[in-house]
Motif scaffolding. Structure first.
Motif, PDB file in Angstrom:
ATOM      1  N   ILE A  19       0.812  -1.211   0.000  1.00 45.42           N
ATOM      2  CA  ILE A  19       0.000   0.000   0.000  1.00 45.42           C
ATOM      3  C   ILE A  19       0.849   1.267   0.000  1.00 45.42           C
ATOM      4  O   ILE A  19       0.327   2.361   0.069  1.00 45.42           O
ATOM      5  N   LEU A  20       2.156   1.117  -0.096  1.00 45.39           N
ATOM      6  CA  LEU A  20       3.030   2.279   0.026  1.00 45.39           C
ATOM      7  C   LEU A  20       3.077   3.128  -1.236  1.00 45.39           C
ATOM      8  O   LEU A  20       3.666   4.195  -1.235  1.00 45.39           O
ATOM      9  N   GLY A  21       2.530   2.630  -2.317  1.00 46.89           N
ATOM     10  CA  GLY A  21       2.520   3.437  -3.526  1.00 46.89           C
ATOM     11  C   GLY A  21       3.567   2.977  -4.513  1.00 46.89           C
ATOM     12  O   GLY A  21       4.138   1.897  -4.401  1.00 46.89           O
ATOM     13  N   THR A  22       3.838   3.802  -5.518  1.00 48.30           N
ATOM     14  CA  THR A  22       4.779   3.456  -6.569  1.00 48.30           C
ATOM     15  C   THR A  22       6.212   3.594  -6.079  1.00 48.30           C
ATOM     16  O   THR A  22       6.618   4.650  -5.617  1.00 48.30           O
ATOM     17  N   ILE A  23       6.959   2.529  -6.192  1.00 54.25           N
ATOM     18  CA  ILE A  23       8.355   2.512  -5.744  1.00 54.25           C
ATOM     19  C   ILE A  23       9.266   2.333  -6.956  1.00 54.25           C
ATOM     20  O   ILE A  23       8.966   1.565  -7.863  1.00 54.25           O
ATOM     21  N   VAL A  24      10.349   3.047  -6.980  1.00 54.54           N
ATOM     22  CA  VAL A  24      11.363   2.834  -8.000  1.00 54.54           C
ATOM     23  C   VAL A  24      12.101   1.554  -7.662  1.00 54.54           C
ATOM     24  O   VAL A  24      12.752   1.453  -6.622  1.00 54.54           O
ATOM     25  N   LEU A  25      11.992   0.560  -8.516  1.00 47.02           N
ATOM     26  CA  LEU A  25      12.537  -0.755  -8.213  1.00 47.02           C
ATOM     27  C   LEU A  25      14.055  -0.752  -8.290  1.00 47.02           C
ATOM     28  O   LEU A  25      14.650  -0.126  -9.159  1.00 47.02           O
ATOM     29  N   GLY A  26      14.679  -1.503  -7.383  1.00 45.52           N
ATOM     30  CA  GLY A  26      16.105  -1.759  -7.463  1.00 45.52           C
ATOM     31  C   GLY A  26      16.974  -0.528  -7.453  1.00 45.52           C
ATOM     32  O   GLY A  26      17.976  -0.479  -8.172  1.00 45.52           O
ATOM     33  N   GLU A  27      16.614   0.492  -6.688  1.00 46.22           N
ATOM     34  CA  GLU A  27      17.385   1.726  -6.715  1.00 46.22           C
ATOM     35  C   GLU A  27      17.843   2.103  -5.323  1.00 46.22           C
ATOM     36  O   GLU A  27      17.036   2.305  -4.423  1.00 46.22           O
ATOM     37  N   SER A  28      19.151   2.185  -5.130  1.00 42.15           N
ATOM     38  CA  SER A  28      19.714   2.661  -3.873  1.00 42.15           C
ATOM     39  C   SER A  28      20.263   4.059  -4.112  1.00 42.15           C
ATOM     40  O   SER A  28      20.010   4.666  -5.151  1.00 42.15           O
ATOM     41  N   LYS A  29      21.010   4.578  -3.152  1.00 38.48           N
ATOM     42  CA  LYS A  29      21.540   5.934  -3.323  1.00 38.48           C
ATOM     43  C   LYS A  29      22.634   6.000  -4.383  1.00 38.48           C
ATOM     44  O   LYS A  29      22.811   7.016  -5.046  1.00 38.48           O
ATOM     45  N   ARG A  30      23.385   4.920  -4.527  1.00 35.56           N
ATOM     46  CA  ARG A  30      24.532   4.969  -5.435  1.00 35.56           C
ATOM     47  C   ARG A  30      24.649   3.663  -6.210  1.00 35.56           C
ATOM     48  O   ARG A  30      24.581   2.577  -5.641  1.00 35.56           O
ATOM     49  N   GLU A  31      24.853   3.798  -7.507  1.00 31.58           N
ATOM     50  CA  GLU A  31      25.019   2.629  -8.362  1.00 31.58           C
ATOM     51  C   GLU A  31      26.459   2.137  -8.301  1.00 31.58           C
ATOM     52  O   GLU A  31      27.402   2.921  -8.399  1.00 31.58           O
ATOM     53  N   VAL A  45      30.664   6.891  -8.988  1.00 32.56           N
ATOM     54  CA  VAL A  45      29.980   8.064  -9.515  1.00 32.56           C
ATOM     55  C   VAL A  45      29.003   8.586  -8.473  1.00 32.56           C
ATOM     56  O   VAL A  45      28.137   7.852  -7.993  1.00 32.56           O
ATOM     57  N   VAL A  46      29.160   9.860  -8.110  1.00 32.82           N
ATOM     58  CA  VAL A  46      28.220  10.551  -7.238  1.00 32.82           C
ATOM     59  C   VAL A  46      27.371  11.444  -8.136  1.00 32.82           C
ATOM     60  O   VAL A  46      27.866  12.417  -8.704  1.00 32.82           O
ATOM     61  N   ASP A  47      26.081  11.098  -8.285  1.00 32.66           N
ATOM     62  CA  ASP A  47      25.231  11.821  -9.228  1.00 32.66           C
ATOM     63  C   ASP A  47      24.532  13.006  -8.574  1.00 32.66           C
ATOM     64  O   ASP A  47      24.709  13.288  -7.384  1.00 32.66           O
ATOM     65  N   GLN A  48      23.689  13.686  -9.376  1.00 30.03           N
ATOM     66  CA  GLN A  48      23.028  14.904  -8.921  1.00 30.03           C
ATOM     67  C   GLN A  48      22.167  14.660  -7.686  1.00 30.03           C
ATOM     68  O   GLN A  48      22.181  15.443  -6.731  1.00 30.03           O
ATOM     69  N   GLU A  49      21.426  13.555  -7.682  1.00 34.69           N
ATOM     70  CA  GLU A  49      20.546  13.257  -6.554  1.00 34.69           C
ATOM     71  C   GLU A  49      21.333  13.095  -5.263  1.00 34.69           C
ATOM     72  O   GLU A  49      20.941  13.604  -4.211  1.00 34.69           O
ATOM     73  N   GLU A  50      22.455  12.385  -5.334  1.00 30.45           N
ATOM     74  CA  GLU A  50      23.250  12.180  -4.126  1.00 30.45           C
ATOM     75  C   GLU A  50      23.959  13.463  -3.704  1.00 30.45           C
ATOM     76  O   GLU A  50      24.133  13.718  -2.505  1.00 30.45           O
ATOM     77  N   ILE A  51      24.384  14.279  -4.655  1.00 30.07           N
ATOM     78  CA  ILE A  51      24.999  15.564  -4.328  1.00 30.07           C
ATOM     79  C   ILE A  51      24.049  16.401  -3.486  1.00 30.07           C
ATOM     80  O   ILE A  51      24.426  16.977  -2.454  1.00 30.07           O
ATOM     81  N   GLU A  52      22.786  16.461  -3.908  1.00 30.73           N
ATOM     82  CA  GLU A  52      21.796  17.234  -3.168  1.00 30.73           C
ATOM     83  C   GLU A  52      21.476  16.577  -1.830  1.00 30.73           C
ATOM     84  O   GLU A  52      21.289  17.248  -0.815  1.00 30.73           O
ATOM     85  N   ASP A  53      21.406  15.257  -1.816  1.00 30.62           N
ATOM     86  CA  ASP A  53      21.039  14.533  -0.599  1.00 30.62           C
ATOM     87  C   ASP A  53      22.066  14.719   0.509  1.00 30.62           C
ATOM     88  O   ASP A  53      21.717  14.823   1.685  1.00 30.62           O
ATOM     89  N   ARG A  54      23.339  14.816   0.156  1.00 29.13           N
ATOM     90  CA  ARG A  54      24.392  14.883   1.164  1.00 29.13           C
ATOM     91  C   ARG A  54      24.570  16.275   1.747  1.00 29.13           C
ATOM     92  O   ARG A  54      25.220  16.429   2.779  1.00 29.13           O
TER      93      ARG A  54
END
Length: 665
Positions: free
Chosen positions: A36-48, A59-68
């Motif tokens: 019931i949690l809704g749509t989840i992005v499958l198989g995705e952690s913070k860093r590939e 590789v530290v991408d844009q999402e992780e740059i902002e997150d940190r």
């Protein structure tokens, strides 16, 4: 050659086994309620995890740059295994050390870690007691890639024993999505420790699908921080008040839009008054007024016709200007009044050709570089001036043999000429070097792969040694051997999950060293041997749970001129970093992170171990009036622990609450 201790090998094996067990245990605890949690992005952690290459790459991408919510670029990559920061939370005194090479408490760099921003090479030579020259702001970038070791470095430079840090600035199309129109993004960030306030304003405009413009203005203000004991960290260094700018434009043209011209310009300033000359805080030389400016400009042309696989040509002209102006507060002083400036102009032509020879598919990358580097002469004599002109050629052939084998040989040739500043003399020195390596990777059908590499490189003489006859004609040399295993597959423990990890062993040997000199006769380091194990792992489940882990275990020994052998002074601590998190649909992401270091007690040097906890949460509403807004809350060093990472000269920052508000409009 020497071997890792059994204890270190056991630690690496235990970390890997524990990681797999924890992922299996987490799966066992899931319930039907998670649907019931809704749509989840499958198989995705913070860093590939980069499992598709033999190169140790992160590789530290844009999402992780902002997150940190990092305050410095160095703080963005301290989560990479093998990377250690020297006073990472201080902009002027911080430095990057990779695999035991790079920054130290004497010089901000030892020329064994290479840094590029949009293709422009950064970094000083032996800039005494002033730390790194990577003065820039994380808000300007969308990606930071770290290549550890030598094997992936031949396209970028020579003498890379520690690694390469590649920074890529943001593009207008990152905000506009390639659509015609105007887009903006405003970010405000507040930090409790040091009463920090940061503002980043980005405006992107695409008047047509072929033309795009971007401007960013960032200002970061920070007072003196406190460690876990409530003691001020470097209180004499003054406040940070750094403005940064980024201008970028791109024009795409041609019959099939197969050509483009991109221009980028970035600048960061830092001004401090009545602060210690020694940014590391180890020696009381006296106080100075200091101005630091860092500029980077890149003009890049690309031609990539769709009907010619053998042609993907890039020509770029880059300019880097690194300026440190110092003036002694108490009156004239030859050391404290030293001004340092490095101006580097590079013209580079590179082509990527795709073709086949029988059963072998090639991705052949070839290039030529012309580099002009000028070091301003310092009349005090502590930083002799001169120019270094370099011509370099490189060839990297990534050969795919069937579906399993990838073999990549690489070569680089450099010829350089160092010329003394005319005000001091007419000395001229020529030196060249041929270096290269080869990597191989074999991929099994079930997600497993094994890989290995061997590489040799040379660090050619530097302008700093122009007055030293014993060093100016001597290249530093080194070899690196690596071997490892990786795994990357979906549906490992449950449907929709994804598990990836990469375990890598490296061994390096450096000889003919000229960098690590001692004032004591016979005390200079002439060779170093280091080895280590690096682990990167990521696991994500369909219910939104994810885990990231990395570890680095290493040791090293140095030999001095007398033949005596001891532990290498820049050996980092063994480290482990683990992140557990959960994504609730696309709106909420919460995570807990622990960064731990083992006690270092070798050769009479002791660095206590530590464990620090960090909490993060990101809320990004997907509908309603708050759509396009991102709210980030972080607590670093939750337990307010007082600790000093090895290689740093100061305690780390104590508990720090961070709040970021971003709005895209």
């Amino acid at each position: 050659m020497f071997n890792l201790s059994k204890r270190a090998q056991l630690c690496a094996t235990t970390a890997l086994v524990a990681f797999v067990n924890m992922t299996h245990g987490a799966y066992a605890q899931q319930t039907d309620d998670e649907d019931i949690l809704g749509t989840i992005v499958l198989g995705e952690s913070k860093r590939e995890v980069q499992t598709d290459t033999a190169v140790p790459s992160t590789v530290v991408d844009q999402e992780e740059i902002e997150d940190r919510q990092a305050g410095t670029v160095a703080e963005l990559i301290d989560t990479v295994p093998g990377v250690t920061l020297v006073n990472g939370s201080t902009a002027a005194g911080s430095g990057i050390n990779i695999r035991g090479y790079g920054a130290n408490s004497t010089f901000g760099t030892d020329q064994k870690v290479l840094i590029q921003i949009d293709g422009a090479t950064k970094g000083s030579e032996e800039l005494y007691r002033i730390g790194t020259q990577l003065y820039t702001d994380p808000y300007l970038y969308k990606q930071v890639e770290v290549l550890r070791g030598t094997i992936g470095s031949f396209e970028y430079g020579s003498g890379v024993f520690g690694g390469v840090v590649l920074l890529e600035t943001i593009d207008a199309s990152d905000l506009t999505g390639g659509e015609i129109g105007f887009t903006g993004r405003q970010t405000l960030e507040f930090t409790s420790n040091g009463n920090g306030v940061s503002s980043s304003t980005t405006l992107a405009w695409q008047p047509s699908t072929d033309l795009e413009f971007l401007i960013n203005y960032t200002r970061r203000m920070l007072d003196t921080r406190e460690d876990g004991n409530g003691v001020d960290i470097n209180p004499l260094a003054g406040d940070i008040n750094d403005p940064s700018y980024l201008l970028k434009a791109k024009y795409t043209f041609g019959a099939n839009r197969d050509q483009s011209v991109t221009f980028s310009y970035a600048k960061t300033q830092q001004e401090q008054f009545d602060v210690p000359y020694d940014t590391f805080g180890t020696t009381a030389f006296g106080n100075v007024d200091r101005l630091i400016e860092n500029e980077v400009a890149t003009l890049r042309y690309n031609f990539d016709p769709a009907d010619r696989d053998w042609l993907n040509l890039t020509a770029e002209l880059t300019y880097s200007d690194e300026l440190v102006l110092s003036e002694a507060v108490a009156g004239p002083n030859p050391l404290l009044d030293a001004d340092n400036r490095y101006q580097t102009t590079t013209f580079r032509i590179k082509n990527t050709a795709l073709f086949s020879t029988g059963a072998i598919d090639h991705e052949l990358r070839t290039g030529v570089e012309f580099i002009h580097r000028k070091r301003q002469d310092e009349t005090a004599g502590s930083a002799p001036g001169g120019t270094k002109e370099t011509v370099a050629l490189f060839v990297v052939d990534e050969m795919q043999i069937g579906e399993r084998w990838t073999i990549t040989p690489a070569l680089r040739y450099e010829n350089q000429t160092i010329t003394e500043d005319p005000a001091n003399g007419t000395a001229r020195f020529d030196k060249d070097g041929l270096m290269g390596g080869i990597s191989a990777r074999y991929a099994f059908a079930d997600g497993w792969a094994v890989f290995g590499s061997a590489a040799y490189t040379e660090n050619l003489p530097i302008v700093d040694d122009i007055n030293n006859a014993a060093l100016i004609n001597q290249s530093e040399r080194g070899s690196t051997y690596e071997i490892g295993v990786s795994f990357d597959r979906a549906d490992v423990f449950a449907g929709g999950d994804q598990l990836a990890f990469k375990l890598n062993y490296y061994s390096t040997r450096l000889w003919d060293l000229t960098t690590y000199r001692s004032f004591a006769p016979g005390g200079s380091t002439v060779s170093i041997e280091r080895e280590g194990i690096e682990l990167e792992a990521a696991y994500a489940m369909a219910n939104g749970f994810y885990m990231d882990a990395n570890a680095h275990i290493s040791n090293g020994q140095a030999t001095i001129e007398t033949g005596a052998v001891s532990d290498w002074a820049q050996n980092p601590q063994d480290t482990l970093r683990l992140t557990l998190g959960k994504k609730f649909s696309d709106e909420l992401d919460v995570s807990w992170e622990i960064e731990a270091a083992k006690r270092y007690d070798e050769g009479g040097t002791v660095s206590p171990g530590y464990g620090v906890h960090n909490l993060r949460a990101t809320y990004a509403p997907q509908q309603g009036v708050l759509r396009g807004t991102e709210i980030r809350i972080g607590i670093e060093n939750v337990m307010d622990k007082a600790y000093q990472p090895r290689l740093s000269t100061r305690n780390a920052t104590g508990r720090n609450f961070k709040v970021s508000l971003s709005k895209t409009f």
